[in-house]
Write a protein that holds these residues in place. Structure first.
Motif, mmCIF file in Angstrom:
data_model
loop_
_atom_site.group_PDB
_atom_site.id
_atom_site.type_symbol
_atom_site.label_atom_id
_atom_site.label_comp_id
_atom_site.label_asym_id
_atom_site.label_seq_id
_atom_site.Cartn_x
_atom_site.Cartn_y
_atom_site.Cartn_z
ATOM 1 N N TRP A 149 0.687 -1.252 0.438
ATOM 2 C CA TRP A 149 0.092 0.105 -0.674
ATOM 3 C C TRP A 149 1.283 1.262 0.320
ATOM 4 N N ASP A 150 2.052 1.085 1.043
ATOM 5 C CA ASP A 150 2.876 2.106 1.117
ATOM 6 C C ASP A 150 3.655 2.525 -0.227
ATOM 7 N N THR A 151 4.173 1.342 -1.086
ATOM 8 C CA THR A 151 5.186 1.083 -1.863
ATOM 9 C C THR A 151 4.536 0.519 -3.075
ATOM 10 N N THR A 152 3.796 -0.367 -3.474
ATOM 11 C CA THR A 152 3.917 -0.990 -4.244
ATOM 12 C C THR A 152 4.509 -2.174 -4.393
ATOM 13 N N LEU A 153 5.249 -2.458 -3.555
ATOM 14 C CA LEU A 153 7.077 -3.555 -3.810
ATOM 15 C C LEU A 153 5.327 -4.422 -2.765
ATOM 16 N N LEU A 154 6.106 -6.001 -3.663
ATOM 17 C CA LEU A 154 5.744 -6.965 -2.598
ATOM 18 C C LEU A 154 7.075 -7.600 -2.361
ATOM 19 N N PRO A 155 8.013 -7.160 -1.959
ATOM 20 C CA PRO A 155 9.391 -8.144 -1.643
ATOM 21 C C PRO A 155 9.551 -9.770 -1.880
ATOM 22 N N ASP A 156 10.130 -9.760 -3.011
ATOM 23 C CA ASP A 156 10.090 -11.571 -2.499
ATOM 24 C C ASP A 156 11.508 -12.123 -1.728
ATOM 25 N N ASP A 157 11.541 -11.116 -0.199
ATOM 26 C CA ASP A 157 11.999 -11.291 0.654
ATOM 27 C C ASP A 157 10.847 -11.852 1.538
ATOM 28 N N LEU A 158 10.550 -11.635 1.254
ATOM 29 C CA LEU A 158 8.536 -11.851 2.313
ATOM 30 C C LEU A 158 7.962 -13.320 1.309
ATOM 31 N N GLY A 189 -1.664 -20.324 -8.429
ATOM 32 C CA GLY A 189 -2.056 -19.062 -8.592
ATOM 33 C C GLY A 189 -0.826 -18.519 -9.286
ATOM 34 N N TYR A 190 0.534 -18.498 -10.067
ATOM 35 C CA TYR A 190 0.636 -18.193 -10.398
ATOM 36 C C TYR A 190 0.936 -17.628 -11.700
ATOM 37 N N LEU A 191 -0.262 -18.617 -12.658
ATOM 38 C CA LEU A 191 -0.002 -18.838 -13.759
ATOM 39 C C LEU A 191 -0.928 -18.031 -14.048
ATOM 40 N N SER A 192 -1.651 -17.723 -13.098
ATOM 41 C CA SER A 192 -3.477 -17.936 -13.542
ATOM 42 C C SER A 192 -3.327 -16.147 -13.601
ATOM 43 N N LEU A 193 -2.343 -15.603 -13.195
ATOM 44 C CA LEU A 193 -2.369 -13.837 -12.876
ATOM 45 C C LEU A 193 -1.479 -13.806 -14.260
ATOM 46 N N TRP A 194 0.143 -14.256 -13.974
ATOM 47 C CA TRP A 194 1.079 -13.779 -15.114
ATOM 48 C C TRP A 194 0.071 -13.869 -16.755
ATOM 49 N N PHE A 214 2.016 -12.220 -8.010
ATOM 50 C CA PHE A 214 2.427 -13.222 -9.089
ATOM 51 C C PHE A 214 2.395 -14.139 -8.501
ATOM 52 N N LYS A 215 3.341 -13.784 -7.103
ATOM 53 C CA LYS A 215 3.659 -14.544 -5.709
ATOM 54 C C LYS A 215 2.779 -14.646 -5.255
ATOM 55 N N LEU A 216 2.163 -13.821 -4.541
ATOM 56 C CA LEU A 216 1.753 -13.927 -3.158
ATOM 57 C C LEU A 216 0.475 -14.516 -3.171
ATOM 58 N N PHE A 217 -0.247 -14.554 -4.785
ATOM 59 C CA PHE A 217 -1.263 -15.299 -5.204
ATOM 60 C C PHE A 217 -0.745 -16.902 -5.205
ATOM 61 N N ALA A 218 0.512 -17.347 -5.415
ATOM 62 C CA ALA A 218 1.242 -18.661 -6.267
ATOM 63 C C ALA A 218 1.235 -19.069 -4.316
ATOM 64 N N GLY A 262 -2.139 -6.096 -3.719
ATOM 65 C CA GLY A 262 -1.531 -6.807 -2.985
ATOM 66 C C GLY A 262 -2.141 -6.940 -1.777
ATOM 67 N N PRO A 263 -2.944 -5.619 -0.888
ATOM 68 C CA PRO A 263 -3.608 -5.792 0.083
ATOM 69 C C PRO A 263 -4.710 -6.478 0.232
ATOM 70 N N PHE A 264 -5.397 -6.739 -1.218
ATOM 71 C CA PHE A 264 -6.914 -7.155 -1.286
ATOM 72 C C PHE A 264 -7.049 -8.859 -1.560
ATOM 73 N N LEU A 265 -6.095 -8.819 -2.146
ATOM 74 C CA LEU A 265 -5.006 -10.278 -1.758
ATOM 75 C C LEU A 265 -4.553 -11.167 -0.111
ATOM 76 N N VAL A 266 -4.760 -9.555 0.288
ATOM 77 C CA VAL A 266 -4.334 -10.407 1.743
ATOM 78 C C VAL A 266 -5.138 -10.387 2.740
#
Length: 290
Positions: A149-158, A189-194, A214-218, A262-266
């Motif tokens: 929400w703050d940055t439009t980033l979904l870090p791979d580290d998470l 999950g990944y392929l559908s959003l891809w 994609f990664k969050l939905f996966a 991302g926030p709505f997937l969360v």
């Protein structure tokens, strides 16, 4: 609720307050750590290519542990009694003890939200490894939602540890999702959003979402199984579209006119954890009169 289970749940809630305090640090610092890493990589690349590069400022230690928390307005270093979850905010009246600048209400709200999620996990699953797994799941999702929400980033580290943790929890039978369903959920999950991403880009020439989605939905597919993907994406899409339209008409859209997905997937993932994905789908269809 049995007395011992109630005690365990309350203890988990107290731990959640402490974890929530740490999540505030992660939400603020992790994107900045990523920006520093990108700047260093760009400088290295410019040096290797022979192109002149602007000198980087002196690199102070900056990670999740150092430097100690400070007031963002005046730089006042917080003392231990100013860093107690929720209580310090109330004691200070929501203001810095040095410069009296306002402290965002979001800090104690994140701590309380984490405490509530931890309380629910232990109250629902007991003091078990399953509860511990879902505590980690909910804390990671909360962090991802606010960073996005703050940055439009979904870090791979998470997102990537969350994905692997879902597969591992399934393999160890810490969740009720069979391993095959978990693996298929991650892949689908990944392929559908891809596919949605590339379809939208080919049709409009624009990017409708990022690879982090994609990664969050996966990851959600790994935790809930492939059967949960439809109710999760339906709920996230409808709520996201509703919020986006509301923000547009109220002129609250940020520059560029976008709302991170991302926030709505969360939100859909946390509701699925609490109520179950099939209950969400049934409620959603009933709401639509189907």
């Amino acid at each position: 609720m049995m007395p011992l289970l109630w005690f365990d749940a309350m203890l988990a809630g107290a731990v959640g307050l402490l974890v929530g305090s740490f999540l505030n640090v992660v939400i603020y610092r992790l994107p900045k750590m990523m920006e520093r890493q990108w700047a260093a990589e760009c400088a290295d690349y410019a040096g290797m290519s022979g192109a002149p590069s602007a000198p980087l400022p002196e690199a102070d230690t900056f990670n999740l542990a150092q430097p100690r928390s400070r007031c963002q307005a005046c730089g006042h270093q917080l003392r231990w009694h100013e860093n107690i979850p929720v209580l310090s905010y109330l004691f200070l009246g929501g203001r810095c003890s040095s410069c009296k600048a306002s402290i965002s209400l979001r800090y104690p709200l994140i701590e309380l939200a984490t405490a509530a999620l931890f309380y629910f996990c232990v109250a629902h699953w007991g003091a078990t490894l399953t509860a511990l797994a879902w505590c980690g799941f909910s804390a990671t999702l909360l962090t991802l939602a606010l960073i996005d929400w703050d940055t439009t980033l979904l870090p791979d580290d998470l997102t990537l540890p969350l994905l692997w943790a879902g597969l591992l929890a399934s393999a160890l039978q810490w969740t009720e999702v069979p391993l095959f369903s978990s693996v298929m959920g991650a892949a689908a999950g990944y392929l559908s959003l891809w596919l949605v991403y590339w379809g939208f880009k080919l049709a409009t020439g624009k990017e409708g979402m990022g690879y982090g989605d994609f990664k969050l939905f996966a990851a959600l597919g790994a935790w809930f199984g492939w059967q949960a993907l439809v109710p999760l994406i339906l709920l996230a899409s409808v709520v996201g579209a509703t919020v986006g339209i509301s923000m547009k008409f109220s002129h609250h859209l940020r520059e560029g006119g976008y709302v991170p997905f991302g926030p709505f997937l969360v939100g859909a993932g946390l509701l699925a954890m609490v109520f179950g994905p099939q209950v969400l789908l049934q409620t959603f269809l009933e709401t639509l009169g189907l």
